[in-house]
Design an enzyme around this catalytic site. Structure first.
Site, PDB file in Angstrom:
ATOM      1  CG  LEU A  23      -2.064  -0.975   1.278  1.00  8.37           C
ATOM      2  CD1 LEU A  23      -2.752  -0.927   2.646  1.00  8.37           C
ATOM      3  CD2 LEU A  23      -3.076  -0.688   0.176  1.00  8.37           C
ATOM      4  CG  ASP A  24       0.056   4.761  -2.350  1.00  9.19           C
ATOM      5  OD1 ASP A  24      -0.494   5.200  -1.322  1.00  9.19           O
ATOM      6  OD2 ASP A  24      -0.462   4.848  -3.469  1.00  9.19           O
TER       7      ASP A  24
END
Length: 247
Positions: free
Chosen positions: A110-111
Protein backbone atom coordinates in the site's frame (compact mmCIF):
# COMPACT_ATOMS: atom_id res chain seq x y z
CA UNK A 1 14.37 -31.33 -19.31
CA UNK A 2 11.44 -32.06 -17.00
CA UNK A 3 10.77 -29.62 -14.18
CA UNK A 4 11.67 -30.83 -10.68
CA UNK A 5 8.83 -31.95 -8.38
CA UNK A 6 7.02 -29.14 -6.61
CA UNK A 7 8.63 -29.86 -3.23
CA UNK A 8 12.12 -29.62 -4.73
CA UNK A 9 13.59 -26.12 -4.79
CA UNK A 10 16.98 -24.55 -5.25
CA UNK A 11 19.15 -24.32 -2.14
CA UNK A 12 18.90 -20.51 -1.80
CA UNK A 13 15.12 -20.79 -2.02
CA UNK A 14 15.11 -23.56 0.60
CA UNK A 15 16.98 -21.33 3.06
CA UNK A 16 14.49 -18.55 2.35
CA UNK A 17 11.47 -20.83 2.71
CA UNK A 18 12.73 -22.09 6.05
CA UNK A 19 12.91 -18.51 7.23
CA UNK A 20 16.68 -18.43 7.73
CA UNK A 21 17.60 -15.57 5.39
CA UNK A 22 16.80 -14.00 2.05
CA UNK A 23 17.75 -15.74 -1.19
CA UNK A 24 20.48 -13.17 -1.86
CA UNK A 25 21.96 -13.73 1.59
CA UNK A 26 21.69 -17.49 1.06
CA UNK A 27 23.69 -17.32 -2.16
CA UNK A 28 26.52 -15.57 -0.30
CA UNK A 29 26.53 -18.23 2.42
CA UNK A 30 26.50 -21.06 -0.12
CA UNK A 31 29.36 -19.66 -2.18
CA UNK A 32 31.38 -19.26 1.04
CA UNK A 33 31.03 -22.98 1.75
CA UNK A 34 29.00 -22.47 4.91
CA UNK A 35 25.95 -24.51 3.86
CA UNK A 36 25.61 -28.28 3.81
CA UNK A 37 22.93 -30.70 2.61
CA UNK A 38 22.69 -33.98 4.53
CA UNK A 39 26.21 -33.44 5.89
CA UNK A 40 27.82 -32.54 2.54
CA UNK A 41 29.02 -29.00 1.90
CA UNK A 42 27.30 -27.53 -1.16
CA UNK A 43 28.69 -24.47 -2.97
CA UNK A 44 26.44 -24.60 -6.04
CA UNK A 45 23.66 -22.01 -5.72
CA UNK A 46 21.64 -23.92 -8.34
CA UNK A 47 21.67 -27.20 -6.40
CA UNK A 48 18.21 -28.72 -5.84
CA UNK A 49 17.01 -29.96 -2.46
CA UNK A 50 13.87 -31.68 -1.22
CA UNK A 51 12.18 -29.49 1.37
CA UNK A 52 10.49 -32.48 3.00
CA UNK A 53 13.54 -34.69 3.52
CA UNK A 54 16.79 -32.68 3.29
CA UNK A 55 18.78 -31.75 6.37
CA UNK A 56 20.18 -28.29 5.66
CA UNK A 57 22.80 -26.81 7.96
CA UNK A 58 24.58 -23.47 8.13
CA UNK A 59 27.95 -23.45 9.89
CA UNK A 60 27.14 -26.97 11.07
CA UNK A 61 23.85 -26.02 12.71
CA UNK A 62 20.73 -27.60 11.20
CA UNK A 63 17.94 -25.18 10.36
CA UNK A 64 14.29 -26.04 10.62
CA UNK A 65 11.35 -24.35 9.00
CA UNK A 66 9.95 -21.48 11.03
CA UNK A 67 6.31 -21.96 11.98
CA UNK A 68 4.10 -20.14 9.47
CA UNK A 69 2.81 -16.76 10.63
CA UNK A 70 -0.05 -14.81 9.07
CA UNK A 71 -0.77 -11.29 10.30
CA UNK A 72 -3.18 -8.50 9.45
CA UNK A 73 -2.27 -4.82 9.93
CA UNK A 74 -4.55 -1.82 9.66
CA UNK A 75 -1.93 0.35 7.98
CA UNK A 76 -2.06 4.02 8.94
CA UNK A 77 -1.52 6.72 6.38
CA UNK A 78 2.06 8.01 6.15
CA UNK A 79 3.95 4.71 6.47
CA UNK A 80 5.94 3.20 3.62
CA UNK A 81 5.63 -0.51 2.92
CA UNK A 82 9.23 -1.60 3.34
CA UNK A 83 11.45 -2.90 6.12
CA UNK A 84 14.13 -0.22 5.83
CA UNK A 85 13.67 3.13 4.17
CA UNK A 86 16.81 4.94 2.91
CA UNK A 87 15.11 8.29 3.57
CA UNK A 88 14.46 7.38 7.20
CA UNK A 89 10.67 7.56 6.89
CA UNK A 90 8.50 5.49 9.26
CA UNK A 91 7.61 2.06 7.86
CA UNK A 92 4.88 -0.52 8.38
CA UNK A 93 7.36 -2.58 10.41
CA UNK A 94 7.17 0.09 13.13
CA UNK A 95 3.71 -1.35 13.85
CA UNK A 96 5.14 -4.87 14.35
CA UNK A 97 7.47 -4.11 17.26
CA UNK A 98 5.73 -6.62 19.53
CA UNK A 99 5.79 -9.46 17.00
CA UNK A 100 8.43 -12.10 17.71
CA UNK A 101 8.40 -13.95 14.36
CA UNK A 102 11.32 -13.32 12.04
CA UNK A 103 11.51 -13.07 8.24
CA UNK A 104 8.05 -11.58 7.91
CA UNK A 105 7.32 -9.75 4.69
CA UNK A 106 4.34 -7.69 3.57
CA UNK A 107 2.15 -9.34 0.95
CA UNK A 108 2.03 -6.68 -1.74
CA UNK A 109 2.07 -2.99 -0.99
CA UNK A 110 0.00 0.00 0.00
CA UNK A 111 1.61 3.30 -0.95
CA UNK A 112 2.51 5.89 1.68
CA UNK A 113 -0.77 7.79 1.35
CA UNK A 114 -2.97 4.67 1.42
CA UNK A 115 -4.47 2.94 4.44
CA UNK A 116 -6.11 -0.27 5.51
CA UNK A 117 -5.66 -4.00 5.23
CA UNK A 118 -2.08 -5.21 4.74
CA UNK A 119 -1.06 -8.83 5.28
CA UNK A 120 2.32 -10.10 6.49
CA UNK A 121 3.64 -13.65 6.41
CA UNK A 122 6.78 -15.77 6.39
CA UNK A 123 4.98 -18.31 4.17
CA UNK A 124 6.43 -17.47 0.75
CA UNK A 125 4.22 -19.95 -1.10
CA UNK A 126 1.09 -18.33 0.38
CA UNK A 127 2.37 -14.84 -0.41
CA UNK A 128 3.24 -15.68 -4.00
CA UNK A 129 -0.15 -17.29 -4.58
CA UNK A 130 -1.92 -14.26 -3.15
CA UNK A 131 0.00 -11.94 -5.47
CA UNK A 132 -0.23 -14.16 -8.55
CA UNK A 133 -2.32 -12.35 -11.21
CA UNK A 134 -3.74 -15.74 -12.23
CA UNK A 135 -5.69 -16.02 -8.96
CA UNK A 136 -7.59 -12.78 -9.63
CA UNK A 137 -8.30 -12.55 -5.90
CA UNK A 138 -10.43 -9.41 -5.50
CA UNK A 139 -9.28 -6.55 -3.30
CA UNK A 140 -11.85 -4.03 -2.10
CA UNK A 141 -11.13 -0.33 -1.50
CA UNK A 142 -13.14 2.56 -0.11
CA UNK A 143 -12.05 5.72 -1.87
CA UNK A 144 -12.86 9.37 -1.18
CA UNK A 145 -12.67 11.69 -4.18
CA UNK A 146 -12.71 15.49 -4.45
CA UNK A 147 -15.94 15.74 -6.46
CA UNK A 148 -19.44 14.40 -6.79
CA UNK A 149 -19.70 11.05 -8.56
CA UNK A 150 -22.53 11.38 -11.03
CA UNK A 151 -23.66 8.52 -13.27
CA UNK A 152 -21.49 9.71 -16.16
CA UNK A 153 -18.38 9.65 -13.96
CA UNK A 154 -19.24 6.21 -12.53
CA UNK A 155 -19.88 4.84 -16.03
CA UNK A 156 -16.53 6.14 -17.25
CA UNK A 157 -14.73 4.59 -14.29
CA UNK A 158 -16.49 1.27 -14.81
CA UNK A 159 -15.56 1.29 -18.49
CA UNK A 160 -11.86 1.56 -17.63
CA UNK A 161 -9.22 4.04 -18.72
CA UNK A 162 -5.89 4.13 -20.50
CA UNK A 163 -3.08 5.80 -18.57
CA UNK A 164 0.47 6.11 -19.92
CA UNK A 165 -0.37 3.50 -22.53
CA UNK A 166 -1.64 0.97 -19.96
CA UNK A 167 -5.23 -0.23 -19.81
CA UNK A 168 -6.63 -0.01 -16.26
CA UNK A 169 -9.94 -1.56 -15.29
CA UNK A 170 -11.92 -2.36 -12.14
CA UNK A 171 -14.12 -5.34 -11.35
CA UNK A 172 -16.79 -3.04 -9.95
CA UNK A 173 -17.38 0.58 -8.94
CA UNK A 174 -20.16 1.51 -6.51
CA UNK A 175 -21.15 4.87 -5.05
CA UNK A 176 -21.25 4.65 -1.24
CA UNK A 177 -22.14 8.16 -0.03
CA UNK A 178 -21.73 11.79 -0.99
CA UNK A 179 -21.02 15.06 0.75
CA UNK A 180 -21.38 18.58 -0.59
CA UNK A 181 -18.06 18.50 -2.45
CA UNK A 182 -16.77 14.95 -2.10
CA UNK A 183 -17.93 11.38 -2.55
CA UNK A 184 -16.98 7.91 -1.31
CA UNK A 185 -16.76 5.00 -3.75
CA UNK A 186 -16.22 1.29 -3.35
CA UNK A 187 -13.79 0.01 -5.99
CA UNK A 188 -12.93 -3.67 -6.41
CA UNK A 189 -9.77 -4.70 -8.28
CA UNK A 190 -8.54 -8.15 -9.23
CA UNK A 191 -5.07 -7.05 -10.31
CA UNK A 192 -2.42 -5.04 -8.53
CA UNK A 193 -1.00 -2.47 -10.92
CA UNK A 194 1.07 0.34 -9.44
CA UNK A 195 -1.14 3.14 -8.01
CA UNK A 196 -3.97 1.82 -10.15
CA UNK A 197 -6.93 3.54 -8.51
CA UNK A 198 -5.17 6.89 -8.22
CA UNK A 199 -4.17 6.71 -11.89
CA UNK A 200 -7.71 5.82 -12.99
CA UNK A 201 -9.17 8.75 -11.08
CA UNK A 202 -6.48 11.13 -12.31
CA UNK A 203 -7.27 10.19 -15.92
CA UNK A 204 -10.90 11.20 -15.32
CA UNK A 205 -9.96 14.49 -13.66
CA UNK A 206 -10.63 13.44 -10.06
CA UNK A 207 -8.27 13.53 -7.10
CA UNK A 208 -8.07 10.70 -4.57
CA UNK A 209 -8.35 12.19 -1.08
CA UNK A 210 -8.33 8.92 0.87
CA UNK A 211 -7.84 5.30 -0.15
CA UNK A 212 -8.55 2.50 2.33
CA UNK A 213 -8.26 -1.21 1.51
CA UNK A 214 -11.10 -2.88 3.41
CA UNK A 215 -10.95 -6.49 2.20
CA UNK A 216 -8.81 -9.08 0.43
CA UNK A 217 -11.01 -11.78 -1.04
CA UNK A 218 -13.69 -12.27 1.60
CA UNK A 219 -11.28 -11.38 4.43
CA UNK A 220 -12.47 -8.03 5.85
CA UNK A 221 -10.42 -5.44 7.70
CA UNK A 222 -13.27 -5.29 10.19
CA UNK A 223 -12.92 -3.15 13.30
CA UNK A 224 -9.15 -3.54 13.76
CA UNK A 225 -7.84 -0.23 15.09
CA UNK A 226 -5.52 1.94 13.04
CA UNK A 227 -1.92 0.79 13.50
CA UNK A 228 -3.02 -2.41 15.24
CA UNK A 229 -1.94 -5.89 14.16
CA UNK A 230 -3.46 -9.31 14.82
CA UNK A 231 -2.89 -12.89 13.74
CA UNK A 232 -5.24 -14.39 11.19
CA UNK A 233 -7.25 -17.31 12.49
CA UNK A 234 -6.73 -20.78 11.02
CA UNK A 235 -10.18 -20.46 9.44
CA UNK A 236 -9.25 -17.15 7.77
CA UNK A 237 -6.02 -18.58 6.34
CA UNK A 238 -7.87 -21.66 5.07
CA UNK A 239 -10.55 -19.44 3.53
CA UNK A 240 -7.97 -17.41 1.58
CA UNK A 241 -6.22 -20.58 0.41
CA UNK A 242 -9.53 -22.00 -0.82
CA UNK A 243 -10.33 -18.82 -2.71
CA UNK A 244 -6.92 -18.83 -4.37
CA UNK A 245 -7.32 -22.46 -5.48
CA UNK A 246 -10.80 -21.78 -6.85
CA UNK A 247 -9.60 -19.05 -9.20
Amino acid sequence: MAAPPSRRVTLPRALSKRGFCSRTQAETLIRAGRVSIDGRVETDIEAWVDLDTATIAVDGQAIAAEAPVYLMLNKPRGLVTTRHDPEGRPTVFDCLTGVSATHLSPVGRLDKASEGLLLFTNDTVFAQALLDPETHLPKTYHVQIDRQADEAFLAALRAGVTHAGERLTAVSVTALRAGEKTAWLEIVLDEGRNRQIRRMLETLGAECLRLVRVAIGTLPLGDLEKGAVRALTDAEVAMLKRQMRMR
